[in-house]
Write a protein that holds these residues in place. Structure first.
Motif, short mmCIF file in Angstrom:
data_model
loop_
_atom_site.label_atom_id
_atom_site.label_comp_id
_atom_site.label_asym_id
_atom_site.label_seq_id
_atom_site.Cartn_x
_atom_site.Cartn_y
_atom_site.Cartn_z
N HIS A 237 1.49 -1.18 3.91
CA HIS A 237 1.80 0.20 3.55
C HIS A 237 0.68 0.80 2.72
CE1 HIS A 237 6.01 -0.06 4.97
NE2 HIS A 237 5.91 -1.31 4.58
N GLY A 242 5.10 6.02 0.82
CA GLY A 242 4.69 6.56 2.11
C GLY A 242 4.16 7.98 2.06
N SER A 298 1.54 0.46 8.56
CA SER A 298 2.74 1.25 8.79
C SER A 298 2.43 2.74 8.80
CB SER A 298 3.77 0.96 7.69
OG SER A 298 4.89 1.83 7.81
#
Length: 420
Positions: A237, A242, A298
């Motif tokens: 990540h 995110g 990701s």
């Protein structure tokens, strides 16, 4: 502090923040009021913002360097909210979107076209009913075109109508400005009912039909079962929440949304179609959500981030649109224009529901999700997610939205050219 060519003070910033927080607090309090299980939800923020714009817009202008600065600031708030909300929706719908679209694309195309074309025909009917009492038929069709975009709560349709008027009457700038103002006023008059009606519609229909929501959720989710790609390895990540990939998707979406496709022989200087900020952000996030990763990296933000930015985006969008709309609502409001807006909203909404349920045989939640996309209603999707208890309805919204977006832009432009 220099802002938009003027000076804004610390006290002005404090006043703006106070106004923003007041709208948020009062709007959500209003949205919590429930009558027989039906509430406004986030649309309560829009109503409070509209009232604020109607009664305190001049105070807001006085706190900033100019009226232009106020308008620009509200546009920024509205567009930022749209980017946050639509990008979140794209990420949420992405893992199941393409499989759902592949399975039901004919239904989504037919439903989207049914909604928009019925709205356009209703607009034509309103024109013939009311044109006899209007002094300027061309200004009247501009007003009705604005009402159409407001009833369908469509920013791209609104923008397309204004641009078309500007191009059609470019040789007479004063007339072009007058007709463009008519489009803006019409949009503002119809927008309130356009938002509130579909927000209430997606809540009332399940109650009136006495739907078993648990069963409806199973029907909806079963469409998407197994469509998302599974990955058993450990993903890397960019950051814990995110925000990095969210920002990347939004950035790419802004680029996509600003690609302009000429619709006339005048090229980029004439009427053009574009996905706009909203459509571009949706497309980019759908692709990110669909692929999910690049190698071991990701591409999906955390669920908490998406939930937070979705609600924050919806709130900002409603504040920006509501305050700006409220400023002109009282000044230009005529009862007959509001009636036109009601008719242009209710007819396509009812037709869309009947087509979805009884012609296309779609499940209840799939129908409602598709209708919110067919009417390009951002607030209604936010409400429907809460009503449905599942974010899977976002896939139906995302599938119908692009079809309706293109159709609304073309219909808005066609009506102005037809009655020129």
């Amino acid at each position: 502090m220099e802002l938009f060519g003027g000076v804004i003070s610390i006290s002005s910033v404090s006043f703006l923040m106070f106004c923003l927080m007041a709208i948020v607090a009062l709007g959500y309090l209003l949205g919590r009021i429930s009558i027989k299980g039906v509430s406004l939800g986030a649309a309560g923020v829009f109503i409070v913002a509209l009232l604020f714009g109607a009664f305190f817009y001049e105070d807001l202008v006085a706190a900033l360097p100019s009226a232009e600065a106020t308008s620009t600031g509200l546009t920024i708030v509205e567009n930022l909210g749209l980017v946050f909300f639509v990008t979140s929706v794209g990420f949420i719908a992405g893992p199941n979107f393409f499989a759902n679209l592949k399975k039901n694309y004919k239904s989504y195309i037919l439903l989207g076209l049914s909604i928009v074309l019925s709205a356009g025909l209703t607009c034509v009917a309103c024109y013939f009913v009311g044109v006899g009492s209007e002094s300027d038929p061309k200004e009247f069709i501009a007003m009705l075109d604005g009402i159409l975009s407001g009833a369908l709560t469509t920013t791209p349709g609104f923008a397309a109508a204004k641009e078309t008027v500007r191009n059609l009457y470019a040789a007479t700038p004063d007339i072009a400005a007058s007709y463009e103002a008519a489009v803006t006023v019409g949009h503002g008059i119809a927008y309130l009912f356009g938002v509130v009606s579909i927000v209430l519609f997606v809540q009332l229909v399940p109650k009136l039909t006495k739907a078993d929501m648990e069963e409806e959720r199973r029907k909806l989710i079963s469409v998407d079962t197994g469509s998302a790609k599974a990955y058993t390895g450990k993903l890397i990540h960019i950051d814990k929440m995110g925000f990095g990939v969210f920002g990347l998707a939004a950035m790419i979406g802004l680029v996509i949304g600003n690609i302009r496709i000429p619709l006339t022989s005048q090229g980029l200087s004439g009427t053009c179609f574009s996905l706009t900020t909203t459509g571009g952000a949706l497309v980019a996030a759908l692709l990110f959500g669909h692929f999910g990763r690049i190698g071991k990296i990701s591409l999906i933000p955390s669920k908490q981030t998406l939930d937070c930015l979705r609600e924050l985006g919806l709130m900002l969008f409603l504040i920006g649109a509501g305050v700006a709309g409220g400023a002109d609502f009282v000044r230009y409001f005529k009862p007959v224009y509001f009636v036109y807006g009601v008719v242009m909203k209710m007819v396509p909404m009812i037709i869309g529901y009947l087509v979805a349920r009884y012609v296309l045989k779609m499940s209840l939640l799939n129908s409602l999700g598709s209708i919110t996309g067919g009417m390009t209603s951002t607030p209604a999707l936010g409400t429907l997610i809460n009503v449905a208890g599942t974010e899977a309805v976002a896939s139906a919204y995302a599938a119908t939205y692009p079809i309706a977006l293109l159709a609304i832009v073309l219909v808005s432009q066609f009506l102005l050219v037809l009655f020129r």
